[in-house]
Design a protein around this motif. Structure first.
Motif, PDB file in Angstrom:
ATOM      1  N   ARG A  14       0.814  -1.223   0.000  1.00 50.23           N
ATOM      2  CA  ARG A  14       0.000   0.000   0.000  1.00 50.23           C
ATOM      3  C   ARG A  14       0.847   1.272   0.000  1.00 50.23           C
ATOM      4  NH1 ARG A  14      -2.929  -3.170   3.845  1.00 50.23           N
ATOM      5  NH2 ARG A  14      -2.049  -1.955   5.566  1.00 50.23           N
ATOM      6  N   PHE A  15       2.156   1.128  -0.142  1.00 52.90           N
ATOM      7  CA  PHE A  15       3.025   2.308  -0.193  1.00 52.90           C
ATOM      8  C   PHE A  15       2.692   3.163  -1.419  1.00 52.90           C
ATOM      9  CE2 PHE A  15       5.310   0.760   3.271  1.00 52.90           C
ATOM     10  CZ  PHE A  15       6.427   1.532   3.551  1.00 52.90           C
ATOM     11  N   GLU A  16       2.968   4.448  -1.318  1.00 54.51           N
ATOM     12  CA  GLU A  16       2.840   5.379  -2.430  1.00 54.51           C
ATOM     13  C   GLU A  16       4.050   6.319  -2.425  1.00 54.51           C
ATOM     14  OE1 GLU A  16      -0.764   7.497  -1.844  1.00 54.51           O
ATOM     15  OE2 GLU A  16      -2.066   5.743  -2.092  1.00 54.51           O
ATOM     16  N   ILE A  17       4.501   6.683  -3.612  1.00 54.68           N
ATOM     17  CA  ILE A  17       5.613   7.630  -3.745  1.00 54.68           C
ATOM     18  C   ILE A  17       5.124   8.803  -4.583  1.00 54.68           C
ATOM     19  CG2 ILE A  17       7.926   8.008  -4.662  1.00 54.68           C
ATOM     20  CD1 ILE A  17       8.581   5.128  -4.108  1.00 54.68           C
ATOM     21  N   TRP A  18       5.355  10.028  -4.062  1.00 53.42           N
ATOM     22  CA  TRP A  18       4.949  11.253  -4.742  1.00 53.42           C
ATOM     23  C   TRP A  18       6.182  12.125  -4.942  1.00 53.42           C
ATOM     24  CZ3 TRP A  18      -0.199  11.578  -6.121  1.00 53.42           C
ATOM     25  CH2 TRP A  18      -1.067  10.678  -5.504  1.00 53.42           C
ATOM     26  N   TYR A  19       6.364  12.603  -6.173  1.00 48.41           N
ATOM     27  CA  TYR A  19       7.547  13.389  -6.501  1.00 48.41           C
ATOM     28  C   TYR A  19       7.131  14.689  -7.181  1.00 48.41           C
ATOM     29  CZ  TYR A  19       6.784  11.877 -11.313  1.00 48.41           C
ATOM     30  OH  TYR A  19       6.221  11.655 -12.548  1.00 48.41           O
ATOM     31  N   ASP A  20       8.073  15.590  -7.349  1.00 53.08           N
ATOM     32  CA  ASP A  20       7.830  16.884  -7.986  1.00 53.08           C
ATOM     33  C   ASP A  20       7.744  16.681  -9.502  1.00 53.08           C
ATOM     34  OD1 ASP A  20       7.759  19.462  -8.899  1.00 53.08           O
ATOM     35  OD2 ASP A  20       9.570  20.115  -7.858  1.00 53.08           O
ATOM     36  N   ARG A  21       6.621  17.067 -10.088  1.00 53.85           N
ATOM     37  CA  ARG A  21       6.397  16.868 -11.509  1.00 53.85           C
ATOM     38  C   ARG A  21       7.493  17.509 -12.357  1.00 53.85           C
ATOM     39  NH1 ARG A  21       1.381  16.366 -14.002  1.00 53.85           N
ATOM     40  NH2 ARG A  21       0.377  17.324 -12.172  1.00 53.85           N
ATOM     41  N   ASP A  22       8.025  18.628 -11.918  1.00 49.16           N
ATOM     42  CA  ASP A  22       9.001  19.382 -12.700  1.00 49.16           C
ATOM     43  C   ASP A  22      10.427  18.863 -12.537  1.00 49.16           C
ATOM     44  OD1 ASP A  22       6.950  21.082 -13.557  1.00 49.16           O
ATOM     45  OD2 ASP A  22       7.179  22.327 -11.749  1.00 49.16           O
ATOM     46  N   TRP A  50      10.115  15.213  -1.445  1.00 46.58           N
ATOM     47  CA  TRP A  50       9.236  14.169  -1.936  1.00 46.58           C
ATOM     48  C   TRP A  50       8.426  13.623  -0.770  1.00 46.58           C
ATOM     49  CZ3 TRP A  50      11.163   8.541  -2.726  1.00 46.58           C
ATOM     50  CH2 TRP A  50      11.964   8.141  -1.638  1.00 46.58           C
ATOM     51  N   VAL A  51       7.384  12.855  -1.050  1.00 47.38           N
ATOM     52  CA  VAL A  51       6.510  12.333  -0.006  1.00 47.38           C
ATOM     53  C   VAL A  51       6.336  10.840  -0.223  1.00 47.38           C
ATOM     54  CG1 VAL A  51       4.257  12.485   1.126  1.00 47.38           C
ATOM     55  CG2 VAL A  51       5.291  14.541   0.111  1.00 47.38           C
ATOM     56  N   VAL A  52       6.569  10.072   0.834  1.00 47.89           N
ATOM     57  CA  VAL A  52       6.321   8.628   0.809  1.00 47.89           C
ATOM     58  C   VAL A  52       5.216   8.333   1.808  1.00 47.89           C
ATOM     59  CG1 VAL A  52       7.267   6.344   1.273  1.00 47.89           C
ATOM     60  CG2 VAL A  52       8.685   8.071   0.121  1.00 47.89           C
ATOM     61  N   THR A  97       0.219   2.451   6.535  1.00 46.99           N
ATOM     62  CA  THR A  97      -0.752   2.937   7.518  1.00 46.99           C
ATOM     63  C   THR A  97      -1.300   4.319   7.150  1.00 46.99           C
ATOM     64  OG1 THR A  97       0.928   4.016   8.891  1.00 46.99           O
ATOM     65  CG2 THR A  97       0.497   1.672   9.303  1.00 46.99           C
ATOM     66  N   GLY A  98      -0.796   4.895   6.071  1.00 51.52           N
ATOM     67  CA  GLY A  98      -1.221   6.226   5.666  1.00 51.52           C
ATOM     68  C   GLY A  98      -0.341   7.344   6.170  1.00 51.52           C
ATOM     69  N   ARG A  99       0.684   7.032   6.946  1.00 53.24           N
ATOM     70  CA  ARG A  99       1.582   8.060   7.464  1.00 53.24           C
ATOM     71  C   ARG A  99       2.452   8.593   6.333  1.00 53.24           C
ATOM     72  NH1 ARG A  99       6.311   7.275  12.121  1.00 53.24           N
ATOM     73  NH2 ARG A  99       7.208   9.371  11.903  1.00 53.24           N
ATOM     74  N   ARG A 100       2.704   9.882   6.346  1.00 54.23           N
ATOM     75  CA  ARG A 100       3.501  10.536   5.315  1.00 54.23           C
ATOM     76  C   ARG A 100       4.911  10.816   5.825  1.00 54.23           C
ATOM     77  NH1 ARG A 100      -1.467  14.635   3.745  1.00 54.23           N
ATOM     78  NH2 ARG A 100      -2.796  13.033   2.770  1.00 54.23           N
ATOM     79  N   TRP A 101       5.908  10.406   5.031  1.00 54.63           N
ATOM     80  CA  TRP A 101       7.314  10.546   5.397  1.00 54.63           C
ATOM     81  C   TRP A 101       7.981  11.518   4.432  1.00 54.63           C
ATOM     82  CZ3 TRP A 101       9.668   7.308   9.280  1.00 54.63           C
ATOM     83  CH2 TRP A 101       8.789   6.393   9.841  1.00 54.63           C
ATOM     84  N   ALA A 123      12.244   9.523   4.699  1.00 54.54           N
ATOM     85  CA  ALA A 123      11.528   8.740   3.688  1.00 54.54           C
ATOM     86  C   ALA A 123      12.483   7.828   2.928  1.00 54.54           C
ATOM     87  CB  ALA A 123      10.809   9.679   2.717  1.00 54.54           C
ATOM     88  N   VAL A 124      13.692   8.319   2.661  1.00 59.32           N
ATOM     89  CA  VAL A 124      14.697   7.488   1.986  1.00 59.32           C
ATOM     90  C   VAL A 124      15.014   6.255   2.835  1.00 59.32           C
ATOM     91  CG1 VAL A 124      17.061   7.406   1.124  1.00 59.32           C
ATOM     92  CG2 VAL A 124      15.679   9.465   0.780  1.00 59.32           C
TER      93      VAL A 124
END
Length: 583
Positions: free
Chosen positions: A296-304, A345-347, A351-355, A360-361
């Motif tokens: 259920r992990f998610e990785i969010w990065y800067d589009r630019d 960046w956001v991981v 559990t839904g916690r944001r790192w 996060a690394v």
């Protein structure tokens, strides 16, 4: 046809496992080689290029033949280390395989006196890696090649046929060359092998007390190797026979390592067997490997930030389950503003916690159990206060880093088939290599055309699987090297002793020294004296580090197992050699 395709297909994950095994083995073998690099591979050491030419069994092209200087050996060694690391992470896998192939063929062809089966097999496997999607899974190449993420899971080509057959030849032709009665019917070969004091381990010495067990193990090894072609290519639909055989072969090689010091041959062999691992083993392992919360992990990065996206994809491939989404943070109404506010960046964990930032690394790097130690090091790096500054530095430099990653990650096709001309050439090589191996076991085999033999040798394709064939050697030797009129300390052995030795294998600096000195023993007298002069000069150099030496005395203790399996010992005097004056 479908059944044949099943038998000769290789799962891409199996190729990845073989790649990682070969890379680790290459790094290990190069580390062992480093202390003796100039000694074994320069004209100032034990071998000279002009002397070695008549005695080389392999005849491959070698970069080391261009110069006798130690600098070239060290340059090739450095290239090998760098290429092994690149091959390990799977960046430009085929190119890295080609470079490593040149490195190992060069070392193997430069000094045949220290070559063992692991060196030979390494070059042969790397040759086929150049024509296979060796870095299509668990690699940097996979992470940076989006079009391959939904591609085929396995491949069948003339290159897969060549690789699978090459792995097979080690066993079947090795067994066919074991013609002595100590293998069959007497089943005493392991007894003989475990009495080779320069090979046997402490566990092997313990096993020598159990005669019946050694006989059963001898029959097991001989029959397993002999029947390997039938067992590995048994055409059952679920490949159960192959799976059982593969497990037995893996156990056999692990047993070899526990009972005998055979260098890195067992590591290369285990790596080669990974090519036979079926897809359902990987599917089962993947189902057991990852927990539900990790999926259920998610990785969010800067589009630019193209660099940020590529780093996120690489971390996902190595540390997270397949299928984890890697998305631009700007597409999420809450995470986008969080990224802008924290410049991170956001991981999101299971559990839904944001790192954020370096935390996060370290979190991501702790998810894969095999690579978890790297995650612990990353966490420690952050705990001592270095993680956040490093993250911020990378963030400020991401423009320059992005330019580098664009240059290093040009689009490519990872899973491609060899072209028609390449396939035809590889098919011809398969036939010639089969004929080469067949000629070792029967005089009825047709001779390989001389030009083809020269070409095979030049490409490092020569091979001979005669380890412990037709029987394990009955003689085993260790040198006694002493300073004449000196302190009588044995210069070669560690720790120095001058009379008798209970566990010879511990006294050799490496398995290559054992190979070299046992090759000296079987040379004709004229050739041996030629090489003993160089060896004596080497020993004089060691002695000079302690105190001035005028001469070196070399004796050889040889233990022999007789036909009745009693043991005798003799001492052979190889002469006294004057030391050259100090420079």
């Amino acid at each position: 046809m479908d059944r044949l395709r099943l038998l000769f297909s290789i799962d891409l994950r199996s190729l990845a496992a073989m790649r990682i095994g070969l890379a680790i083995t290459s790094l290990y073998a190069l580390a062992v080689l480093a202390p003796d690099l100039a000694t074994f591979y320069s004209d100032h050491g034990l071998t000279v290029r002009d002397w070695d030419a008549p005695h080389q069994r392999y005849g491959g092209l070698s970069v080391l033949l261009l110069s006798g200087g130690a600098w070239l050996a060290w340059l090739l060694w450095t290239v090998g280390v760098v290429a092994s690391l690149i091959f390990l992470v799977g960046w430009r896998g085929r190119v890295a395989a080609a470079v490593l192939w040149v490195v190992w063929v060069s070392f193997t062809s430069r000094n045949a006196f220290v070559v063992q089966g692991g060196d030979q097999l390494m070059g042969l496997l790397l040759f086929w890696c150049m024509f296979l999607p060796i870095s299509a899974r668990f690699s940097v190449d996979q992470a940076l090649t989006p079009q391959d993420r939904h591609g085929p899971q396995s491949i069948c080509s003339v290159a897969t046929v060549g690789l699978l057959l090459q792995v097979l030849y080690v066993y079947v032709f090795g067994a066919l060359m074991k013609t002595s009665e100590v293998w069959f019917p007497n089943a005493s070969a392991i007894y003989v092998a475990l009495h080779l004091d320069t090979f046997v381990t402490g566990l092997g010495i313990w096993l020598r007390e159990y005669g019946l067990l050694m006989q059963l193990l001898t029959l097991f090894v001989f029959l397993l190797e002999l029947l390997t072609p039938i067992l590995l290519f048994f055409p059952d639909a679920r490949l159960w026979v192959r799976k059982v055989t593969l497990a037995l072969l893996i156990d056999m090689h692990i047993g070899f390592r526990f009972f005998l010091h055979i260098g890195h041959f067992w590591m290369v062999s285990l790596s080669s067997l990974m090519a036979y691992v079926p897809s359902d083993w990987w599917n089962w392992l993947a189902a057991q490997w990852w927990r539900a919360d990790q999926k259920r992990f998610e990785i969010w990065y800067d589009r630019d930030c193209g660099f940020c996206r590529k780093v996120a994809l690489i971390l996902k491939v190595f540390f997270l389950p397949p299928g984890i989404p890697v998305r631009p943070a700007q597409d999420h109404p809450e995470i986008g503003p969080l990224l802008e506010r924290e410049v991170s960046w956001v991981v999101v964990d299971g559990t839904g916690r944001r790192w954020l930032h370096w935390d996060a690394v370290a979190l991501v790097m702790r998810q894969n159990i095999l690579l978890r130690p790297l995650g612990w090091l990353a966490a420690l790096y952050g705990w001592v206060g270095l993680g956040r500054p490093t993250y911020d530095l990378i963030g400020r430099s991401r423009g320059d880093l992005g330019l580098v990653t664009r240059l290093l990650s040009a689009p490519r096709v990872l899973v491609g088939m060899p072209g028609r001309i390449t396939s035809a050439a590889l098919a011809l090589i398969i036939l010639l290599v089969f004929g080469w191996n067949l000629a070792h076991v029967t005089p009825l085999a047709p001779a390989i055309p001389a030009p083809a033999e020269v070409a095979l040798r030049a490409a490092g394709k020569s091979q001979f699987w005669g380890m412990f064939a037709p029987s394990p050697p009955l003689r085993d030797s260790i040198p006694i090297v002493t300073v004449v009129d000196g302190d009588d300390a044995n210069l070669f052995l560690k720790p120095p002793r001058a009379d008798r030795f209970d566990h010879w294998v511990d006294h050799f600096p490496s398995h290559r020294w054992r190979k070299y000195l046992n090759n000296l023993r079987i040379m004709d007298e004229v050739t041996r004296k030629l090489y003993l002069r160089r060896y004596a000069n080497h020993a004089c150099g060691i002695a000079a580090a302690r105190s001035p030496a005028t001469a070196i005395r070399i004796e050889l203790i040889t233990r022999q197992t007789t036909a009745g399996f009693s043991r005798t010992e003799e001492v052979e005097n190889w002469g006294t050699w004057p030391c050259p004056p100090p420079q």
